[in-house]
Write a protein that holds these residues in place. Structure first.
Motif, short mmCIF file in Angstrom:
data_model
loop_
_atom_site.label_atom_id
_atom_site.label_comp_id
_atom_site.label_asym_id
_atom_site.label_seq_id
_atom_site.Cartn_x
_atom_site.Cartn_y
_atom_site.Cartn_z
N ARG A 1 2.30 -6.71 4.91
CA ARG A 1 1.58 -6.27 3.26
C ARG A 1 0.35 -5.07 3.96
NH1 ARG A 1 2.33 -8.99 -1.42
NH2 ARG A 1 0.60 -8.03 -2.16
N SER A 2 0.62 -4.08 3.17
CA SER A 2 -0.29 -2.80 3.59
C SER A 2 -1.49 -2.59 2.47
CB SER A 2 0.65 -1.60 3.90
OG SER A 2 1.42 -1.33 3.21
N GLY A 3 -1.44 -3.44 1.47
CA GLY A 3 -2.49 -3.10 0.37
C GLY A 3 -1.95 -2.56 -0.93
N SER B 1 2.16 -2.90 -1.41
CA SER B 1 2.94 -2.31 -0.45
C SER B 1 3.23 -3.09 0.78
CB SER B 1 2.10 -0.86 -0.19
OG SER B 1 1.25 -1.07 0.65
N TYR B 2 4.41 -2.67 1.37
CA TYR B 2 4.78 -3.09 2.55
C TYR B 2 4.96 -2.25 3.77
CZ TYR B 2 5.36 -7.88 0.59
OH TYR B 2 5.10 -8.97 -0.05
N LEU B 3 4.77 -2.46 4.66
CA LEU B 3 5.04 -1.76 6.06
C LEU B 3 6.11 -2.57 7.02
CD1 LEU B 3 4.45 1.27 7.27
CD2 LEU B 3 2.76 0.00 8.85
N ARG B 4 7.43 -1.58 7.35
CA ARG B 4 8.19 -2.50 8.14
C ARG B 4 8.58 -1.84 9.19
NH1 ARG B 4 12.41 -5.40 3.73
NH2 ARG B 4 11.18 -7.14 3.47
N PRO B 5 7.82 -2.15 10.40
CA PRO B 5 8.29 -1.56 11.84
C PRO B 5 9.36 -2.18 12.55
CG PRO B 5 6.50 -2.76 12.01
CD PRO B 5 6.60 -3.07 10.54
N LEU C 1 7.28 0.83 2.01
CA LEU C 1 7.60 0.32 0.42
C LEU C 1 6.42 0.30 -0.22
CD1 LEU C 1 9.51 -1.41 2.65
CD2 LEU C 1 10.64 -2.46 0.73
N PRO C 2 5.96 1.44 -0.84
CA PRO C 2 4.89 1.57 -1.65
C PRO C 2 4.78 0.73 -2.95
CG PRO C 2 6.35 3.40 -2.05
CD PRO C 2 6.98 2.73 -1.25
N PHE C 3 5.94 0.52 -3.67
CA PHE C 3 5.94 -0.45 -4.55
C PHE C 3 6.31 -2.01 -4.54
CE2 PHE C 3 7.14 3.92 -6.07
CZ PHE C 3 6.10 4.35 -6.30
N GLY C 4 6.35 -2.40 -3.44
CA GLY C 4 6.57 -3.77 -3.10
C GLY C 4 8.27 -3.93 -2.71
#
Length: 433
Positions: A174-176, A179-183, A212-215
């Motif tokens: 989760r990045s706030g 949103s999500y960040l997937r590396p 993923l800015p909107f979840g």
């Protein structure tokens, strides 16, 4: 390679041992597979589907204004996946009995996935074995029975390595603000899937970052094309990917030992292959759009003096346009250039989907993409219609029509020049477990 053989056999035994225990059916949803459990906490999921397929290729001009028809079983896939008593350990074993590769060519490699994974934390997973790679374009993230159109785009067939053997790392953070960040990180042999013989060249290293800015998407929608769940709020994923194959012995890293070069000491000397790209997917209320861009380039060693022919003999001929040119000869046998694909569609509430796609390939001056029999077609225009026969991917019928630009000069399947263009009519039926 012996280690790889033992590992692949071990994954099969792992799935077989689960089946040998006392298990019971837990849940079943048409199109999503059978879920089994036992009292010790083991879980296993069986999924599968078949896809009968019809293709009619028509040449708009040329000898006899001919058409080529082909009917076959496009895919016949079966997959076993699950987890051990320790739920952090998971496995997957999958195969295809159709004898057709993902890009549509004939193959005798029936094994697809064979890997184990371990959840290091709740957000980081390590996978070892053979599976689809994270460094291909986004379309390769999506299962074949969930495709929006009958076939994948030409970007996939031109540049994707599809499956590889090695180490795969993935994260989900989760990045706030929802949103999500997937590396993702990949370290493989760089020779594609089902490579059980000699390993040529070095390793392939690469990665991807998705934002993923909107979840998160609903019901794994990030890995499925059409929006049949009709997202109630906009969902977007944007990603970039990069990979470097250190010493490649095929056109795009999908095989091993297909193309071999030697130096004066009769030692293998292979070109490096670099690929990078950017892509995105948006879904909302039945509407979806997918966009992809891919670029490749090669670095050719300056000590190459010989090449091994298909017959096994050795040649020192590297002529290009009547001139001895080692670098450009080598590049001319690789998939070099750039391409983009944009497609969109809308699924109505009655399960009918209307879709369209435009794909553009831009070959380098010296590239196998200029081959008139298989490529040398810069533009593809596709329209399609689908009918989803259930509220899942359990059953659907799809048809599409593609206009192929042959203005650069093309050949038919037998290598005969065609002065016009091509059209492709396709029909496919999907029936899933």
């Amino acid at each position: 390679m012996k280690i790889k053989n033992i590992f692949l056999f071990g994954v099969l035994l792992m799935s077989a041992s689960m089946q040998a225990q006392t298990i019971k059916l837990d849940t079943y949803k048409f199109g999503e597979g059978l879920n089994f459990t036992n009292d010790d906490g083991y879980r296993m999921k069986l999924t599968g589907y078949i896809q009968p397929y019809l293709e009619i290729k028509h040449y708009t001009e040329g000898v006899d204004n001919s058409s080529v028809n082909r009917f076959r079983l496009r895919r016949a896939r079966f997959r076993i996946a699950g987890n051990l008593k320790n739920e952090r350990f998971k496995y997957r074993f999958a195969f295809d009995l159709s004898g057709t590769s993902e890009d549509g060519n004939t193959t005798s490699n029936y094994l697809q996935d064979a890997y184990i994974s371990y959840d290091i934390t709740n957000r980081i997973r390590a996978t070892f074995g053979q599976r689809s790679t994270y460094t291909d374009n986004r379309e390769l993230f999506m299962a074949s029975n969930t495709l929006q159109l009958v076939e994948r785009s030409r970007v996939t067939s031109a540049f994707a390595s599809i499956r590889e053997f090695g180490l795969f790392m993935s994260g989900n953070f989760r990045s706030g603000r929802g949103s999500y960040l997937r590396p993702y990180f990949v370290l493989t042999n760089g020779d594609g899937g089902n490579v059980l013989g000699k390993d040529h060249g070095g390793l392939k290293v690469g990665g991807r970052i998705d934002y993923l800015p909107f979840g998160l998407f609903t019901n794994f929608g990030q890995f499925r094309q059409a929006d049949i769940v009709r997202e109630s709020a906009p969902k977007l994923v944007v990603g970039v990917n990069f990979s470097h194959n250190n010493g490649m012995s095929s056109r795009r890293g999908r095989g091993s030992g297909d193309i071999i070069y030697l130096n004066d000491a009769n030692e293998e000397s292979l070109p490096d292959f670099t690929k990078y790209g950017v892509d995105f997917m948006l879904k909302y209320s039945g509407f979806s759009v997918l966009g992809e861009y891919v670029k490749t380039k090669a670095t050719v060693p300056d000590d190459i003096t010989q090449r091994i022919l298909n017959s096994g003999s050795i040649s020192t001929n590297f002529e290009v346009d009547g001139i001895q040119d080692v670098e450009n000869y080598v590049k001319g046998r690789m998939m070099l250039g750039d391409a983009f694909n944009i497609q969109m569609g809308y699924v109505f509430k009655n399960g009918i989907s209307i879709d369209g796609r435009y794909t553009h390939l831009n070959a380098d001056e010296h590239s196998f993409l200029n081959n008139a029999t298989f490529y040398n077609r810069p533009n593809y225009y596709t329209i399609g219609i689908s009918k989803y026969l259930s509220r899942s991917y359990g059953a659907k019928i799809q048809a599409s029509w593609t206009y192929v630009d042959g203005s650069d000069g093309i050949n038919d399947n037998n290598g005969n020049p065609i002065s016009g263009n091509e059209t492709l009519a396709r029909l496919i039926l999907t029936l899933a477990l």
